[in-house]
Structure formats: C-alpha cells, structure tokens
Scaffold this active site. Structure first.
Site, PDB file in Angstrom:
ATOM      1  N   THR A 343       0.840  -1.195   0.000  1.00 50.96           N
ATOM      2  CA  THR A 343       0.000   0.000   0.000  1.00 50.96           C
ATOM      3  C   THR A 343       0.876   1.247   0.000  1.00 50.96           C
ATOM      4  O   THR A 343       0.668   2.178  -0.788  1.00 50.96           O
ATOM      5  CB  THR A 343      -0.920   0.007   1.225  1.00 50.96           C
ATOM      6  OG1 THR A 343      -1.731  -1.158   1.217  1.00 50.96           O
ATOM      7  CG2 THR A 343      -1.812   1.240   1.227  1.00 50.96           C
ATOM      8  N   GLN A 373      -6.041  -2.029  -2.466  1.00 51.35           N
ATOM      9  CA  GLN A 373      -5.293  -0.837  -2.095  1.00 51.35           C
ATOM     10  C   GLN A 373      -4.468  -0.289  -3.257  1.00 51.35           C
ATOM     11  O   GLN A 373      -3.675  -1.016  -3.861  1.00 51.35           O
ATOM     12  CB  GLN A 373      -4.369  -1.135  -0.914  1.00 51.35           C
ATOM     13  CG  GLN A 373      -5.080  -1.560   0.346  1.00 51.35           C
ATOM     14  CD  GLN A 373      -5.336  -3.039   0.439  1.00 51.35           C
ATOM     15  OE1 GLN A 373      -5.030  -3.791  -0.479  1.00 51.35           O
ATOM     16  NE2 GLN A 373      -5.905  -3.485   1.557  1.00 51.35           N
ATOM     17  N   GLN A 395      -9.805   2.522  -3.614  1.00 58.17           N
ATOM     18  CA  GLN A 395      -9.476   2.226  -2.225  1.00 58.17           C
ATOM     19  C   GLN A 395      -8.141   2.880  -1.865  1.00 58.17           C
ATOM     20  O   GLN A 395      -7.154   2.752  -2.583  1.00 58.17           O
ATOM     21  CB  GLN A 395      -9.398   0.714  -2.017  1.00 58.17           C
ATOM     22  CG  GLN A 395      -9.120   0.298  -0.586  1.00 58.17           C
ATOM     23  CD  GLN A 395      -9.260  -1.193  -0.378  1.00 58.17           C
ATOM     24  OE1 GLN A 395      -9.816  -1.896  -1.200  1.00 58.17           O
ATOM     25  NE2 GLN A 395      -8.763  -1.683   0.750  1.00 58.17           N
ATOM     26  N   ASP A 396      -8.136   3.616  -0.727  1.00 66.32           N
ATOM     27  CA  ASP A 396      -6.904   4.231  -0.206  1.00 66.32           C
ATOM     28  C   ASP A 396      -6.340   5.301  -1.131  1.00 66.32           C
ATOM     29  O   ASP A 396      -5.126   5.342  -1.381  1.00 66.32           O
ATOM     30  CB  ASP A 396      -5.838   3.163   0.050  1.00 66.32           C
ATOM     31  CG  ASP A 396      -6.185   2.249   1.213  1.00 66.32           C
ATOM     32  OD1 ASP A 396      -7.290   2.382   1.760  1.00 66.32           O
ATOM     33  OD2 ASP A 396      -5.366   1.394   1.564  1.00 66.32           O
ATOM     34  N   ASP A 417     -12.104   3.568   2.671  1.00 72.16           N
ATOM     35  CA  ASP A 417     -11.061   4.203   3.498  1.00 72.16           C
ATOM     36  C   ASP A 417     -10.191   5.153   2.689  1.00 72.16           C
ATOM     37  O   ASP A 417      -8.963   5.159   2.836  1.00 72.16           O
ATOM     38  CB  ASP A 417     -10.162   3.146   4.134  1.00 72.16           C
ATOM     39  CG  ASP A 417     -10.921   2.103   4.930  1.00 72.16           C
ATOM     40  OD1 ASP A 417     -12.000   2.419   5.438  1.00 72.16           O
ATOM     41  OD2 ASP A 417     -10.437   0.965   5.030  1.00 72.16           O
ATOM     42  N   ARG A 493     -14.188   4.988  10.023  1.00 70.17           N
ATOM     43  CA  ARG A 493     -14.136   3.819  10.896  1.00 70.17           C
ATOM     44  C   ARG A 493     -12.744   3.770  11.527  1.00 70.17           C
ATOM     45  O   ARG A 493     -11.761   4.274  10.959  1.00 70.17           O
ATOM     46  CB  ARG A 493     -14.452   2.535  10.136  1.00 70.17           C
ATOM     47  CG  ARG A 493     -13.514   2.196   8.997  1.00 70.17           C
ATOM     48  CD  ARG A 493     -13.842   0.832   8.408  1.00 70.17           C
ATOM     49  NE  ARG A 493     -12.932   0.447   7.344  1.00 70.17           N
ATOM     50  CZ  ARG A 493     -12.632  -0.820   7.030  1.00 70.17           C
ATOM     51  NH1 ARG A 493     -13.175  -1.803   7.720  1.00 70.17           N
ATOM     52  NH2 ARG A 493     -11.814  -1.095   6.035  1.00 70.17           N
ATOM     53  N   TRP A 495      -9.324   2.701  12.332  1.00 69.77           N
ATOM     54  CA  TRP A 495      -8.233   1.825  11.933  1.00 69.77           C
ATOM     55  C   TRP A 495      -7.414   1.393  13.149  1.00 69.77           C
ATOM     56  O   TRP A 495      -7.006   0.237  13.266  1.00 69.77           O
ATOM     57  CB  TRP A 495      -7.363   2.558  10.922  1.00 69.77           C
ATOM     58  CG  TRP A 495      -6.256   1.771  10.321  1.00 69.77           C
ATOM     59  CD1 TRP A 495      -6.113   0.413  10.304  1.00 69.77           C
ATOM     60  CD2 TRP A 495      -5.121   2.287   9.619  1.00 69.77           C
ATOM     61  NE1 TRP A 495      -4.967   0.043   9.645  1.00 69.77           N
ATOM     62  CE2 TRP A 495      -4.335   1.185   9.215  1.00 69.77           C
ATOM     63  CE3 TRP A 495      -4.703   3.577   9.291  1.00 69.77           C
ATOM     64  CZ2 TRP A 495      -3.149   1.347   8.502  1.00 69.77           C
ATOM     65  CZ3 TRP A 495      -3.519   3.733   8.578  1.00 69.77           C
ATOM     66  CH2 TRP A 495      -2.766   2.627   8.197  1.00 69.77           C
TER      67      TRP A 495
END
Length: 577
Positions: A343, A373, A395-396, A417, A493, A495
């Site tokens: 990532t 990711q 994502q990310d 996220d 949320r 982590w």
C-alpha cells in the site's frame, strides 16, 4: 486499508510490507505492555520521577527506565529530556537489530524487504527524534510534540512490517524490543503533553486524556482558543524549515494558502515542449538537498505524466505548480495486486521532505476498483500545503501518513477508506466524493470515507474537515438512488485504537448513513476513539440516528480543531500572496 466486506487472499500476498501489515486489524497493541526493565524498589525512586511518570501509560516501566538514566538535576525539563534520550538510545539499538535481520535474511525475499522497510522508517524516526530533542528545550513544545508523534508512527511501522515475517527468534526478539521502544517514546510524549498543558505543576499530571475523557486542550474559548504555553513561537528559519510570514492573528477564518506568483526554478513538459525536463522525477532529482532557506519551484506544465514520483526526506521546501486540475495530471496504476507492491509503495506520488507545496495538479491512481489498495498520493511531509489539487482513486486514494498537513480547496475521490493515515491534517473547503467500487454494484456496498490510525492518546494527530462537502460522484449517486438501502456510506471507521476524526460545519449529502460512523471489527476502539461533528448541514447531517460512540463537539471546545491550534498553521502557512 483492508476491504470492508472481507479480507481476500490477495491481502496476504504482501506480508512483508509496512502498510499492509499496519492496516490489518489486531486487538493486540504493541505499546500496551512493553517489556519492563528490572524495577527498583518503590522507596528508591525519587519523588520527581514518580510524579513525571504519572504521565506514562505504564508508570512502573517509566520509573525503572528513568532511575537507570538519572538526569543531572531532577527538574521536570531535564527528566523529559532524559526520557527522550532513553527513546533515542533504544532506537539506535533497534536499528542495529534490524540491520542484523537484513544480514541474516539472504535468500528470504519477504524478510529482506521487511528489514529494508524497517531501516528506512527508523531513519525517519531518528530524524524526528533529533528534531524533538532540539526543539523541546527551546520551548517549541507544540512542534516537539508533533515530531515525537511522527517518530512513534515510524517505530510502529517497523513493528508492523516485521509482524508478518516473524518466523525466527531473531525477528521475535526485535519485535519485542521495538515494542519497548514504542513504550519509551510514549512515555516521553506523555510527559511533553502534560508539560504543555500543566507546566511544572506535576501534581496535575496524569496519563494523557482525550476528548472521550472530556478533555480538550487549553481554555474553553471556542474558535479563538489558542492552547499551550509555547504555541506562538515560530519555527527557526535556519534550524528546521522556512518560516512563512503570518500576521499573528488567531481568527476562525484563517486565510492561509500557497503563495502566488512564485517563479519556477525548472520547468517540466512533454517531449518537444522546450522545457528543462520531460519527467517530474528528473526535476525532483536536481533539487538541492537539505536546504531550508528557500523554496525550489517546479512548474509542471499541462499534460499527462505517466510516472511514479518520489520526493525523499532530504528534498525540502519543494513546490509543484501545475496548470490546473485536469490539465496537469500525474498518473500511475500501482496496486497491491502486483507482486512486491505494498500500500505504502503503491502511491503514484510519495513525498517525505518537509515543507512540500502543490497547486493546480491532478494526481491519480488508475488501478480499478477490484485491485484493492492503490494510493494516488502519500505524504509524510511536515508543514505541507496542498491547494486546488485533485486526488483520484478507489481504495486508499489519499494516504496522509504522518506529520502536519493542510489541504485547501481540493477534490478527493475514492471509496474504501480513501482518506487514511496517522497524520494531523486539516481539510478546508474540500470536495470529498465517493465513487463506485464494485464490479457488480447491484450487490450493494459499504464505504468509509476515513480511517484514521492514531495508536496513542498522546499523539497530536487526527483528521479535521472544515467546510467540506461530502457527496458522491455523478455515477455513484445514480447507483445510490437506484438502491439506497444497499449502498451505505460512513464518515469513518477506526483503523487504530485512538482514531480521531471530526467534521465541522460541513455539508453532508444524502449518501451519508444515519449512523454516521462505522465500526472496524466488533467493539474495537469504540471506547477510545473520538469521532465528532459540529454544526454540519445537509440531509446526511441529522445526528438523531448517530452511533452512541460518536460525539457532538461542544461549542466551547470546537476551537481545539482550528488551523492555529491543531496544526499551528498560523506559524507556517502563508497568509499573504
């Protein structure tokens, strides 16, 4: 961040990398119970050390360590400096232990890569620790706290990198040592937090508290609050990073921005354009190292630049100027589905050097929504300013990994996220847009806008959104309105255990779930996180259905999250063009 619906086999292909390891949820915290040196009898511990160690999450370990490293005088500042010295000494030993792992890992690619990641991030930790040790005795307490918070981020990153290659006693011993190192750093940071808030009155000291404990720093003065006894001191021009002029005021409507009219030192454009360079990385490579007295400006002219860009720690005060969002585009497609890509490493643009600025640029990661990711932009740059930029991904998308960052009038797009990290970051006047992520959207999906990763209550990190729009792209909203019960979107949320995210006077559109916030796994972090809202508007801003573990920020404390207080922005963000 890990997929919300489930962790796939693909997530485990990258066991040796820093970010993949760090992203997976585990209830065991490496700083929850660090190995303690042999404790002396309580009667032999000086009262001053006992008082100072009330700021620790593990007072007995703190006392035992300090008794073995007596300062010359038992004054509060010298005890704190001694605690910093303990952290620094143990960091050096950790670096040596990781080097030994690397030497012993010939033929083991996973462990070799994990050790290399550790060596690099511990170098960053050493840099931040040195800054902290120099700044604290000078009274630059807010900056010292920020740098120490960052030093802990990197120590944790190393621990996380080794977690998934822990197949030897050597790695296990190193992880245990890193565990204790993080604990020692936590001790020092906890003391600095208490010193900042209560000064030498150690009778008032205690384990660092958070907003969940009903604690906000400084006096209750709303937007005009300026907490801390040393926060008005500017950074030294010569010692740290360029100090940009500010008018010294403390207003709710702080008007900081990337300076206008900067002249480029070099230009970048496509072949045949007559510029100095044809790639952005070529221009970055010629930037002088360790120069903190002036800005180096790279004008990246309109065009599509397919390349991976890295700005290392030594390249400071670098400025990227583009010709506008959608015109100057830096693009890549790295993702964790590719062998050997983490990532952290998937970022199209990754910046570590302090004082980074960017304006008028789109940075994207074009890896599809099924690749998991895939970061567009990653930043570890302290005192960084990003304005009028666009970040596109799935994502990310945006990895605000560490340190203090300021995003103004930006557009950030993604799904799972897609704003994450453990930095202290303010997003001002930004458009935050959810995009579709599933190949079969009729099945429904859950998306979280943020996943903040604070691991310690003393860390001065968190995400602050001020006057931002939370909405969906046109494609996503068509999908959402077709089956709204199947598509749930949440503000964030947790982590990590002390995740902190707040939304202040934002516009929350209909796609935001009535619950507002999403758990990570079971009840993990629900009693320690701080998720707050204040005076937001729009159909998604109705707080009647919010989860019980989120909060409404009291009006008298909302000033804790101002640009001035949260990231000391009045000291380094230019207020004039």
């Amino acid at each position: 961040m890990a997929s919300i619906s489930s962790l796939t086999l693909l997530s485990f292909l990258l066991l040796f990398f820093i970010s993949t390891a760090a992203r997976n949820h585990h209830k065991y915290s490496p700083i929850s119970k660090p190995p303690s040196p042999k404790a002396p009898s309580y009667s032999s511990i000086p009262f001053e050390i006992q008082e100072a160690c009330k700021a620790s999450r593990d007072p007995s370990t703190c006392e035992a360590a300090l008794v073995q490293h007596f300062p010359s005088k038992l004054t509060t500042p010298l005890i704190i400096q001694s605690a910093l010295g303990i952290s620094s000494e143990n960091l050096k030993k950790a670096q040596s232990m990781v080097k030994n792992i690397l030497d012993a890992s010939t033929g083991n690619l996973n462990r070799t890569n994990a050790a290399k990641v550790c060596i690099e991030v511990l170098r960053y930790s050493e840099y931040r620790l040195n800054l902290t040790a120099d700044a604290f005795p000078r009274g630059l307490i807010k900056h010292a706290r920020a740098w120490m918070s960052g030093a802990m981020v990197y120590q944790y990153d190393c621990w996380s990198a080794l977690k998934y290659v822990n197949g030897t006693s050597q790695v296990n011993e190193t992880m245990a040592f890193l565990n204790s190192l993080i604990g020692y750093s936590s001790n020092a940071l906890g003391m600095m937090v208490n010193d900042d808030n209560f000064g030498n009155e150690t009778g008032s000291w205690g384990r660092p508290k958070t907003e969940r404990d009903g604690f906000w720093e400084g006096a209750a003065q709303g937007w005009s609050q300026l907490s801390g006894r040393s926060s008005s001191k500017p950074l030294s021009t010569k010692k740290y990073i360029i100090y940009t002029s500010a008018d010294g005021s403390n207003r709710q409507d702080f008007k900081g921005e990337v300076p206008r009219g900067m002249k480029p030192n070099v230009t970048v454009c496509k072949a045949g354009g007559g510029c100095d360079y044809e790639t952005v990385q070529e221009a970055v490579n010629v930037v002088p190292e360790n120069d903190v007295t002036w800005r180096f400006v790279i004008w990246i002219k309109a065009g599509l630049y397919e390349e991976i860009v890295r700005v290392p720690l030594e390249k400071r005060n670098l400025v990227f100027l583009g010709d506008g969002m959608g015109k100057t585009v830096l693009t890549g497609s790295r993702n964790v589905g590719q062998l050997g890509v983490s990532t952290y490493d998937s970022a199209t643009v990754g910046v570590v050097g302090d004082g980074f600025m960017a304006s008028g640029i789109t940075i994207q990661n074009t890896a599809g929504p099924d690749t998991h990711q895939a970061v567009a932009f990653r930043s570890d740059s302290d005192l960084s300013i990003i304005e009028n930029c666009e970040f596109l991904g799935n994502q990310d998308t945006l990895y605000a990994h560490s340190m203090r960052q300021y995003y103004k009038s930006c557009r950030i797009q993604g799904n799972v996220d897609f704003i994450f990290g453990n930095s202290a970051t303010i997003f001002q006047d930004c458009d935050i847009l959810v995009s579709p992520r599933q190949l079969n959207p009729e099945k429904g999906e859950n998306n979280a806008v943020t996943a903040h990763g604070r691991i310690d209550p003393a860390q001065s990190t968190g995400f602050v959104f001020r006057n931002c729009l939370i909405n969906g792209t046109a494609d996503y909203m068509t999908l959402y309105y077709s089956k709204p019960k199947l598509h749930k979107n949440f503000l964030g949320r947790p982590w990590k255990e002390y995740s902190r995210t707040v939304f202040i006077q934002c516009t929350l559109e209909a796609l935001v779930s009535d619950n507002g916030w999403m758990p990570w796994s079971g009840d993990f972090a629900l009693s320690t996180l701080y998720y707050g809202e204040f005076e937001s508007t729009g159909p998604g801003a109705n707080t009647a259905g919010r989860v019980s573990w989120s909060s409404q920020i009291p009006a008298e404390h909302v000033g804790s999250y101002s640009v001035q207080n949260f990231i000391q922005g009045d000291q380094w963000i230019p207020t004039t063009s």
